[in-house]
Structure formats: C-alpha cells, structure tokens
Scaffold this active site. Sequence first.
Site, PDB file in Angstrom:
ATOM      1  N   ARG A   1       5.949   3.100  -3.220  1.00 52.53           N
ATOM      2  CA  ARG A   1       6.990   2.638  -2.301  1.00 52.53           C
ATOM      3  C   ARG A   1       8.063   1.858  -3.060  1.00 52.53           C
ATOM      4  O   ARG A   1       9.262   2.010  -2.819  1.00 52.53           O
ATOM      5  CB  ARG A   1       6.375   1.782  -1.183  1.00 52.53           C
TER       6      ARG A   1
ATOM      7  N   LEU B   1       8.910  -8.081   0.320  1.00 49.92           N
ATOM      8  CA  LEU B   1       7.961  -7.584   1.321  1.00 49.92           C
ATOM      9  C   LEU B   1       7.435  -6.210   0.898  1.00 49.92           C
ATOM     10  O   LEU B   1       7.756  -5.189   1.513  1.00 49.92           O
ATOM     11  CB  LEU B   1       8.630  -7.479   2.698  1.00 49.92           C
ATOM     12  N   PRO B   2       6.616  -6.161  -0.157  1.00 54.11           N
ATOM     13  CA  PRO B   2       6.041  -4.872  -0.554  1.00 54.11           C
ATOM     14  C   PRO B   2       5.230  -4.309   0.611  1.00 54.11           C
ATOM     15  O   PRO B   2       4.540  -5.055   1.306  1.00 54.11           O
ATOM     16  CB  PRO B   2       5.130  -5.215  -1.735  1.00 54.11           C
ATOM     17  N   HIS B   3       5.327  -3.007   0.818  1.00 54.59           N
ATOM     18  CA  HIS B   3       4.613  -2.416   1.949  1.00 54.59           C
ATOM     19  C   HIS B   3       4.334  -0.948   1.687  1.00 54.59           C
ATOM     20  O   HIS B   3       4.986  -0.319   0.849  1.00 54.59           O
ATOM     21  CB  HIS B   3       5.414  -2.568   3.236  1.00 54.59           C
ATOM     22  N   ALA B   4       3.357  -0.436   2.425  1.00 50.13           N
ATOM     23  CA  ALA B   4       3.011   0.980   2.310  1.00 50.13           C
ATOM     24  C   ALA B   4       2.278   1.407   3.567  1.00 50.13           C
ATOM     25  O   ALA B   4       1.599   0.608   4.213  1.00 50.13           O
ATOM     26  CB  ALA B   4       2.129   1.226   1.090  1.00 50.13           C
TER      27      ALA B   4
END
Length: 150
Positions: free
Chosen positions: A49, A63-66
């Site tokens: 991502r 805000l790292p997200h997956a």
Amino acid sequence: MAALEIPVTAIRLDAPLRTGAEALAALAELLAPAAGRPAAQIAQALQERERQGSTGIGHGVALPHARLEGITEVVIAALRSARGLPFAAPDGEDVQLLIAVLVPRNAPTIHLETLSALAARLADAGLREKLRNTGDAADFQQQLTGVPVG
C-alpha cells in the site's frame, strides 16, 4: 461507525526505528495478534500500500493501512517513533506518530470511515502534542480513542 478500538498491547512508544520500512515491520508485529495473521503477511500488505503512495498525512502523522484477506474486523495499532522518520509526508515533516489500520478486504466503507475518523482526531494539534508527550501506553490509547481505559 463503531468506536475506534485499539488494545494497549498494540501500542509501542518511542521505538528506536530508523526507516519507514522498520516502522511498518514493527506495526505488523503489533497488529498480528489481533489480526490472527502472520506479521510478515501484514508487513507485506502495508508495504504494498505504501508503494502506491505515502500514507503520511502531515504534521508528523502517518496512517499506514491495508485491506487484508482472512480478517473479519478492523484492527488498529500505534507506534510512536523516538525521533521521527522520513515518510514522504506532503508537508515534508518526519513522522513520529504512526497509526496502522487493517480492514477486511471486502469492507471498503469501514476502511474509509476508520481512516477518516483517525485523520479527524489527529488533525487536532493539541491531541498530537499529548500523544507525543505521554509516557504511558494506556494514556496514549485513551487520548487517541477518546475512550477511558477500564
């Protein structure tokens, strides 16, 4: 949308990290127990991502997200870097506060709602300052979620 939930055990303060990749790996380790998925799988999803574009949102926050197969609910973890990390944020500031979010692959609405709720909370300069200065994971959790630990 449900309230933001983050277990105190998924919060790590003042991690001595040097790179964004190290931060994503550390976040994956924090997310793995609640997600019930291997940390390596989570780290890979977060890195994939991130390659699409930085999840740094400015003011020292990312805000790292997956979206991930095999999970059934939103899982959140938080990491505070001891000195800040280069993270390609739009304002060029190093990132000190990283809040990672995993959501079920088939839940795009809750994904966006969760990220939006976090971004709105973290837009508050006073809250960011409290999160940077607390020495206690339970206080960090309460400040971030707005829900008293109990």
